[in-house]
Design an enzyme around this catalytic site. Structure first.
Site, PDB file in Angstrom:
ATOM      1  N   CYS A 110      55.343  17.782   4.036  1.00  0.00           N
ATOM      2  CA  CYS A 110      54.815  17.697   5.413  1.00  0.00           C
ATOM      3  C   CYS A 110      54.267  16.292   5.703  1.00  0.00           C
ATOM      4  CB  CYS A 110      53.657  18.671   5.635  1.00  0.00           C
ATOM      5  SG  CYS A 110      53.891  20.293   4.945  1.00  0.00           S
ATOM      6  N   ASP A 111      53.526  15.733   4.763  1.00  0.00           N
ATOM      7  CA  ASP A 111      52.719  14.557   5.081  1.00  0.00           C
ATOM      8  C   ASP A 111      53.116  13.259   4.361  1.00  0.00           C
ATOM      9  OD1 ASP A 111      51.164  16.121   6.796  1.00  0.00           O
ATOM     10  OD2 ASP A 111      49.915  16.830   5.143  1.00  0.00           O
TER      11      ASP A 111
ATOM     12  N   CYS B 209      50.558  19.236   0.954  1.00  0.00           N
ATOM     13  CA  CYS B 209      51.990  19.370   1.236  1.00  0.00           C
ATOM     14  C   CYS B 209      52.647  18.001   1.375  1.00  0.00           C
ATOM     15  CB  CYS B 209      52.202  20.206   2.500  1.00  0.00           C
ATOM     16  SG  CYS B 209      53.937  20.428   2.895  1.00  0.00           S
TER      17      CYS B 209
END
Ligand code: NDP
Length: 317
Positions: free
Chosen positions: A143-144, A140
């Site tokens: 997300c990261d 992701c």
């Protein structure tokens, strides 16, 4: 029905325990629907395999994914939802009340069902990918990606998700190496065009990942050009995999309408599925946004839709 099966009836059954399922449980419990939620094989869902979550509103300092899901569960329990460990293994939606079998043995019947079984990211299946998961390996970018700003990163995949995530990463990372296994991309032309016009995205055509290198964190990636058979090693800090998701909808495929990729179809602007009294929320019905906050929002929608449905049904009787 076999006589040795236990059976229990509930007003509302929720299947799945990511942000969508728990949010549905919070709303349904507050509406006095006495929801029972079965958590599935991975209580807390995909967020339990991420590290820090910085984009969920309300956590100004960020929060660890697993911890956030414990908070969601606690909140649902405090509101009165009955949270249970168990996996829905089959459903019979041919007549009401709907039947859901848990762990292949217990049969639950329910007046309404909310499906929040999520999706699972596909992985390449390399041992090094698994070993460094959460230490630079991620499925992701949204997300990261932020943790690797100013660094060089790799993204594998050539669909719309990979293209979108490569563009997202290109805004914060120094260089983005996009690894494409064929000589062309699957992504829509407009997305391909944007990728190819972005100067800090380097596309490696006809390339496969042999190994993610690094001891405790990602340090490089070893690629093989499957046309020339030349191996290269690229120093990077992160390895993103964007080769698609698999919605966890297998047990519903004969009962509900799914799209060609297996996502449960919902009526736009609602959580209603092709069957009345069955609602779907979160990643099992969303291949576009797939964020914790959008999943939670759709869980709220499902609880409100279920509440309206159950209340209308009660008034008809
Ligand atoms: P897709 O299935 O469309 O693409 C997966 C990509 O990963 C393909 O390029 C495929 O390569 C590659 N791939 C698969 N397995 C491997 C492997 N083992 N090694 C290397 N590469 C691999 O998935 P997406 O998640 O990109 O998209 C899913 C759906 O969601 C699509 O319909 C897409 O259009 C849609 N979507 C729409 C968006 C939007 O409209 N904004 C945003 C994101 C997704 P190959 O091409 O060789 O098979």
């Amino acid at each position: 029905m076999e006589t040795n099966q236990q059976q229990e009836h509930v007003h509302l059954l929720i299947i799945g325990s990511g942000p969508a399922g728990y949010t549905a449980a919070i709303y349904a419990a507050r509406a006095n629907l006495k929801p029972v939620l079965y958590q599935g094989i991975q209580p807390g869902g995909q967020l339990t395999i991420t590290t820090e979550v910085e984009n969920y509103p309300g956590y100004p300092e960020g929060i660890q994914g697993p911890e956030m899901m414990v908070d969601f569960e606690k909140q649902a329990t405090r509101m009165g939802a009955d949270i249970r460990f168990g996996l829905a293994t089959s459903v019979d939606f041919s007549s009401q009340p709907y039947k859901i079998t848990i762990d292949e043995s217990k049969v639950m019947t329910a007046d309404a069902v909310i499906i929040a079984t999520g999706a699972s990211a596909k992985w390449l299946g390399l041992p090094s990918e698994q070993r460094l998961n959460g230490s630079g390996v991620s499925a992701c970018a949204v997300c990261d990606g932020f943790f690797f700003r100013g660094k060089d990163v790799v993204i594998v995949g050539a669909g719309d998700t990979a293209a979108e995530e490569a563009l997202y990463l290109s805004k914060m990372c120094t260089n983005v190496h996009m690894v494409v296994r064929r000589h062309e991309m699957r992504a829509s032309m407009i997305m391909q065009d944007r990728v190819l016009k972005t100067t800090n995205i380097m596309v490696h055509w006809n390339s496969e990942t042999l190994e993610v290198l690094g001891d405790k964190k990602v340090e490089a990636v070893k690629l093989l050009n499957n046309k020339t058979q030349v191996e290269t090693e690229i120093p990077v800090s992160a390895f993103f995999v964007a080769i698609g998701h698999q919605p966890n909808s297998d047990i519903f495929k004969d009962a509900l309408e799914l799209d060609e990729q297996g996502y449960i179809k919902t009526v736009p602007g609602s959580s209603r599925t092709s069957l009345e009294g069955v609602f779907a929320c979160g990643d099992v019905q969303d291949k576009i946004y797939r964020q914790a906050v959008t999943a939670a929002g759709s869980g709220c929608m499902a609880a409100l839709d279920a509440e309206r449905y159950l209340s209308a049904k009660e008034h008809q009787q």
